[in-house]
Design a protein around this motif. Structure first.
Motif, PDB file in Angstrom:
ATOM      1  N   THR A   1      30.048  87.701  85.106  1.00 39.13           N
ATOM      2  CA  THR A   1      29.061  88.090  84.219  1.00 39.13           C
ATOM      3  C   THR A   1      28.358  87.560  82.957  1.00 39.13           C
ATOM      4  OG1 THR A   1      30.359  89.689  82.826  1.00 39.13           O
ATOM      5  CG2 THR A   1      29.770  90.752  84.715  1.00 39.13           C
ATOM      6  N   LEU A   2      26.613  87.883  83.406  1.00 38.01           N
ATOM      7  CA  LEU A   2      25.602  87.373  81.725  1.00 38.01           C
ATOM      8  C   LEU A   2      26.308  87.978  80.268  1.00 38.01           C
ATOM      9  CD1 LEU A   2      24.745  84.896  82.534  1.00 38.01           C
ATOM     10  CD2 LEU A   2      22.263  86.598  82.441  1.00 38.01           C
ATOM     11  N   GLY A   3      26.380  89.019  80.417  1.00 36.19           N
ATOM     12  CA  GLY A   3      26.732  89.520  78.437  1.00 36.19           C
ATOM     13  C   GLY A   3      25.518  90.119  78.348  1.00 36.19           C
ATOM     14  N   SER A   4      24.992  89.842  77.217  1.00 39.00           N
ATOM     15  CA  SER A   4      23.635  90.340  76.933  1.00 39.00           C
ATOM     16  C   SER A   4      23.595  89.568  75.821  1.00 39.00           C
ATOM     17  CB  SER A   4      23.401  92.124  76.274  1.00 39.00           C
ATOM     18  OG  SER A   4      24.579  92.004  75.731  1.00 39.00           O
ATOM     19  N   GLY A   5      22.813  90.141  74.485  1.00 40.10           N
ATOM     20  CA  GLY A   5      22.116  89.482  73.844  1.00 40.10           C
ATOM     21  C   GLY A   5      20.944  88.522  73.790  1.00 40.10           C
ATOM     22  N   ASN A   6      21.272  87.382  73.387  1.00 40.85           N
ATOM     23  CA  ASN A   6      20.706  85.979  73.954  1.00 40.85           C
ATOM     24  C   ASN A   6      21.554  85.179  74.706  1.00 40.85           C
ATOM     25  OD1 ASN A   6      23.375  85.228  72.653  1.00 40.85           O
ATOM     26  ND2 ASN A   6      22.763  84.461  70.514  1.00 40.85           N
ATOM     27  N   HIS A   7      22.295  85.869  75.468  1.00 43.03           N
ATOM     28  CA  HIS A   7      22.925  85.562  76.321  1.00 43.03           C
ATOM     29  C   HIS A   7      21.937  85.089  77.599  1.00 43.03           C
ATOM     30  CE1 HIS A   7      27.410  85.736  75.370  1.00 43.03           C
ATOM     31  NE2 HIS A   7      26.625  84.685  74.862  1.00 43.03           N
ATOM     32  N   TYR A   8      21.665  84.616  78.420  1.00 44.34           N
ATOM     33  CA  TYR A   8      20.052  83.962  79.239  1.00 44.34           C
ATOM     34  C   TYR A   8      21.002  83.593  80.528  1.00 44.34           C
ATOM     35  CZ  TYR A   8      19.439  80.026  77.279  1.00 44.34           C
ATOM     36  OH  TYR A   8      19.786  78.400  76.991  1.00 44.34           O
ATOM     37  N   LEU A   9      19.866  83.439  81.720  1.00 42.98           N
ATOM     38  CA  LEU A   9      20.284  82.314  82.409  1.00 42.98           C
ATOM     39  C   LEU A   9      18.527  82.154  82.775  1.00 42.98           C
ATOM     40  CD1 LEU A   9      21.357  83.163  86.778  1.00 42.98           C
ATOM     41  CD2 LEU A   9      19.272  81.752  85.604  1.00 42.98           C
ATOM     42  N   GLU A  10      18.472  80.663  82.854  1.00 48.99           N
ATOM     43  CA  GLU A  10      16.610  80.618  82.621  1.00 48.99           C
ATOM     44  C   GLU A  10      16.356  78.990  84.231  1.00 48.99           C
ATOM     45  OE1 GLU A  10      15.003  80.668  78.375  1.00 48.99           O
ATOM     46  OE2 GLU A  10      15.071  79.446  79.493  1.00 48.99           O
ATOM     47  N   VAL A  11      15.737  79.275  84.474  1.00 47.53           N
ATOM     48  CA  VAL A  11      15.378  78.172  85.669  1.00 47.53           C
ATOM     49  C   VAL A  11      14.160  77.846  85.218  1.00 47.53           C
ATOM     50  CG1 VAL A  11      13.709  78.037  87.506  1.00 47.53           C
ATOM     51  CG2 VAL A  11      15.109  79.490  87.569  1.00 47.53           C
ATOM     52  N   GLN A  12      13.741  76.272  84.783  1.00 46.21           N
ATOM     53  CA  GLN A  12      13.448  75.607  83.733  1.00 46.21           C
ATOM     54  C   GLN A  12      13.114  74.313  85.052  1.00 46.21           C
ATOM     55  OE1 GLN A  12      17.132  74.750  81.027  1.00 46.21           O
ATOM     56  NE2 GLN A  12      16.209  76.050  80.010  1.00 46.21           N
ATOM     57  N   GLU A  13      11.663  73.864  83.867  1.00 47.98           N
ATOM     58  CA  GLU A  13      11.459  72.399  84.250  1.00 47.98           C
ATOM     59  C   GLU A  13      11.444  71.134  83.412  1.00 47.98           C
ATOM     60  OE1 GLU A  13       7.314  72.171  84.818  1.00 47.98           O
ATOM     61  OE2 GLU A  13       6.645  70.624  85.372  1.00 47.98           O
ATOM     62  N   VAL A  14      12.250  70.372  83.874  1.00 45.31           N
ATOM     63  CA  VAL A  14      11.482  69.168  82.635  1.00 45.31           C
ATOM     64  C   VAL A  14      10.598  68.840  82.833  1.00 45.31           C
ATOM     65  CG1 VAL A  14      12.383  66.486  82.674  1.00 45.31           C
ATOM     66  CG2 VAL A  14      14.038  68.314  84.474  1.00 45.31           C
ATOM     67  N   ALA A  15       9.878  69.540  81.038  1.00 43.86           N
ATOM     68  CA  ALA A  15       8.512  69.694  81.018  1.00 43.86           C
ATOM     69  C   ALA A  15       8.244  67.818  80.263  1.00 43.86           C
ATOM     70  CB  ALA A  15       8.360  70.287  80.354  1.00 43.86           C
ATOM     71  N   GLU A  16       9.496  67.374  79.256  1.00 42.82           N
ATOM     72  CA  GLU A  16       9.339  65.696  78.893  1.00 42.82           C
ATOM     73  C   GLU A  16      10.252  65.008  78.834  1.00 42.82           C
ATOM     74  OE1 GLU A  16       7.719  67.224  75.178  1.00 42.82           O
ATOM     75  OE2 GLU A  16       7.421  65.000  74.685  1.00 42.82           O
ATOM     76  N   ILE A  17      10.159  63.426  79.124  1.00 40.82           N
ATOM     77  CA  ILE A  17      11.595  62.666  79.177  1.00 40.82           C
ATOM     78  C   ILE A  17      10.849  62.041  76.808  1.00 40.82           C
ATOM     79  CG2 ILE A  17      12.275  61.177  79.942  1.00 40.82           C
ATOM     80  CD1 ILE A  17      11.725  62.184  82.432  1.00 40.82           C
ATOM     81  N   PHE A  18      12.162  61.679  76.984  1.00 36.59           N
ATOM     82  CA  PHE A  18      11.577  60.897  75.824  1.00 36.59           C
ATOM     83  C   PHE A  18      12.845  60.018  75.985  1.00 36.59           C
ATOM     84  CE2 PHE A  18      12.381  65.894  74.585  1.00 36.59           C
ATOM     85  CZ  PHE A  18      10.863  65.648  73.739  1.00 36.59           C
TER      86      PHE A  18
END
Lengths: 476, 149
Positions: free
Chosen positions: A197-214
């Motif tokens: 289980t993920l829980g709540s509050g600031n916990h999350y599951l995100e799908v993200q894009e690699v937007a910038e490479i440093f």
């Protein structure tokens, strides 16, 4: 916080000279703007930690430091057992081994974009989140004991994920020295149906894009390509860790008088590392660390099953899994000597530099991935540990943006539906069981994560590798 | 849901939240210690959901014991949090009886219904941050601490 109370050593390093009970200085790694944004309580807490027995070198605050319990969140402090050092339940926190795991999908944004809403719905259905949610398996006490010893290895053995995942998890997926006998039956009962289980509050599951490479060379070593989609999971040891934190804070408060350690605040309750209670807590905390790694392993499995349905050709590989609420026994160089230290990182991520033997072979040349979560509307970052960082704060860096507004203030300013709609306008799909929860976690309630990671890089704590843009956020 | 302090005597018993940068402060006020403790538990429920949405149909009893009033408050709230977590319940009414440093409490509530309760956040633990149990010259009891969410 007024920066004039500190001695400016550089644009991102500020010292609080020892005074009163302080045994070592306080060192803040932050820009002037971030120091100004910190609560006055952070300074007080950094000073209080600097007064604990056996502390080595300094009491550190990371750029994302904010007011915590006893220790600031974003605090790092190392203690020597030989010098009478202590271990503190408050110095680890109630969400033991909360951390981030990031998986590479190998999919491009163009492949994911047309199925984004369907993916969000499927992930929301597959990964239990929010208050009162239960996981895919109910565990007996005996199974829980095995899980507390085996961590992510236990999960893999049970069919959740692949053996190769273990190569890129901190401690190879299992923290040594866990002691299930030091964990109360109440803590075990609280965890029985919370695995996965993920829980709540600031916990999350995100799908993200690699937007910038440093840092292209390091990004390549991490297998991160511009426009690629990744998945990040932020959660911890769930009910088991919460109850262990509760149980041991209570025990440390009860016994603190017997150790002759006067405390300026009860929240700093601690026990000598070399005491029966200190050893019991270490064993229980390590059990919770294993629970957290097992939990993220199970959630990753649920994510993979979901991707299998929508993108059958995708193969999700594990970039890394690292915790940011821990106390770990590590070897560090202090005044030219190698010392065994117990490093508390409370809302701070381990960030070991290139060549460190604790790193997976694939990352040993470039340094450890440091996974930094942002708010659901901004960005997350992958940083890399550096050689310089090993000498700055025992190989530690930031863990997230850090809140700038309380939950009360956030709900006063924003409504959940309006936040969801506004984020949709920015191309971010939110799924959550609670609109009030979304309002409390509104992006505006967090500091600028970009400023936090910039300060971390400038201070030499870690190096920026990539910026991740949120596409879908499942919020507990 | 967020109650602002008004004329205290006229609004007793009551609960309120107070600010903490990352978490939430819970405060109960009452004409007795027990009443203040019960209100603090109500404030705890309000961290998760609107207490008015909780149907009081199932009762759970807990007991705790501590060396002083302040630790008794922490233990009481942690007992409530434990029952919430292990039973998947939310509570809307609290009754307490205190004998010396022992507290017997009854809480009445129901299973969490995500649709109806819209639970905002799970409470991990009651902490000793901003912990205070005190009675003022007017006889008003205050019981408060920060809870980790």
């Amino acid at each position: 916080m007024d920066p004039n109370r500190l001695l400016k050593k550089s644009d991102t390093e500020w010292w609080l000279a020892p005074s009163g009970r302080m045994r070592v200085p306080g060192i803040f790694f932050a820009s002037e703007e971030l120091v100004r944004a910190m609560d006055e309580k952070v300074l007080e807490q950094v000073a209080n930690v600097a007064g604990l027995p056996g502390i080595v070198r300094a009491s550190f605050a990371m750029p994302d430091a904010h007011w915590g319990y006893g220790f600031p969140i974003g605090g790092v402090a190392a203690f020597s057992a030989e010098a009478g050092g202590v271990i503190s339940a408050g110095g680890v926190g109630f969400d033991i081994s909360c951390g981030v795991r990031t998986l590479c999908t190998g999919l491009s944004i163009d492949e994911v974009e047309p199925r984004r809403a369907a993916l969000a719905d499927a992930l929301f259905r597959a990964v239990p989140c929010g208050v009162g949610s239960t996981g895919p398996v109910r565990l007996s006490f005996s199974e829980l004991n095995d899980l507390m010893l085996g961590g992510a290895r236990w999960s893999v053995k049970k069919g959740f994920g692949k053996a190769t995942d273990l190569e890129t998890i901190e401690e190879d997926g299992a923290m040594a020295g866990a002691d299930p006998e030091a964990v109360s039956p109440e803590a075990k009962k609280r965890q029985r149906d919370q695995l996965g289980t993920l829980g709540s509050g600031n916990h999350y599951l995100e799908v993200q894009e690699v937007a910038e490479i440093f840092a292209p060379e390091i990004a390549a070593a991490y297998q991160l390509r511009a426009g690629e989609v990744v998945v990040s999971i932020h959660c911890g040891s769930r009910g088991l860790g919460h109850q262990i934190g509760t149980d041991y804070l209570r025990s440390m408060l009860a016994e603190i008088g017997s150790y002759g350690t006067p405390l300026p605040e009860r929240e700093l309750a601690c026990a000598p590392i070399d005491s029966a209670l200190g050893r019991r807590y270490l064993g229980a905390m390590r059990a919770a660390m294993n629970c957290a790694m097992a939990n993220r392993q199970v959630i990753a499995h649920l994510v993979r099953e979901t991707f299998d349905e929508i993108f059958p050709a995708a193969e999700l590989t594990l970039l890394y899994d690292v915790s940011h609420n821990t106390c770990k026994e590590e070897e560090h160089e202090v005044d030219g000597q190698n010392c065994r230290l117990f490093v508390h990182r409370k809302g701070a991520t381990r960030a070991f530099g290139p060549g460190h033997p604790a790193l997976p072979a694939v990352y040993r040349r470039v340094g450890q991935p440091v996974l930094v979560g942002g708010s659901m509307g901004t960005a997350s970052y992958v940083l890399a540990g550096t050689t310089e960082g090993m000498g700055r704060a025992f190989g530690s860096a930031v863990h997230g943006a850090g809140r700038s507004l309380s939950r009360h203030e956030a709900t006063r300013r924003w409504k959940g539906r309006a936040v969801v709609d506004a984020l949709a306008g920015h191309g971010i799909v939110i799924r959550s069981p609670s609109l009030r929860g979304v309002a409390e976690e509104a992006p505006g309630a967090y500091k600028d994560v970009g400023a936090v990671v910039d300060a971390a890089e400038q201070a030499g704590l870690a190096r920026k590798v990539v910026r991740l843009r949120p596409l879908v956020c499942i919020k507990g | 849901m967020w109650v602002e302090a008004k004329d205290m005597r006229n609004t007793l018993p009551r609960w309120e939240h107070f600010d903490h940068q990352s978490d939430v402060g819970v405060r109960g006020l009452g004409r007795s210690r027990e009443e203040a403790f019960a209100q603090t538990a109500q404030a705890l429920t309000a961290v998760v959901t609107d207490p008015a949405r909780v149907v009081t149909r199932e009762s759970v009893r807990v007991s705790c014991q501590a060396p002083d009033d302040e630790m008794l408050l922490v233990d009481w709230l942690n007992a409530v949090i434990y029952e919430m977590a292990t039973r998947g319940m939310i509570f809307g009414r609290f009754t307490l009886v205190r004998e010396g440093m022992r507290l017997d409490g009854e809480m009445v509530g129901e299973r969490i219904d995500v649709e109806r309760h819209q639970p905002a956040v799970e409470v991990k633990a009651a902490t000793v941050t901003c912990l205070r149990v005190a009675c003022d010259a007017e006889g008003v009891w205050t019981a408060q601490c920060v809870v980790d969410v």
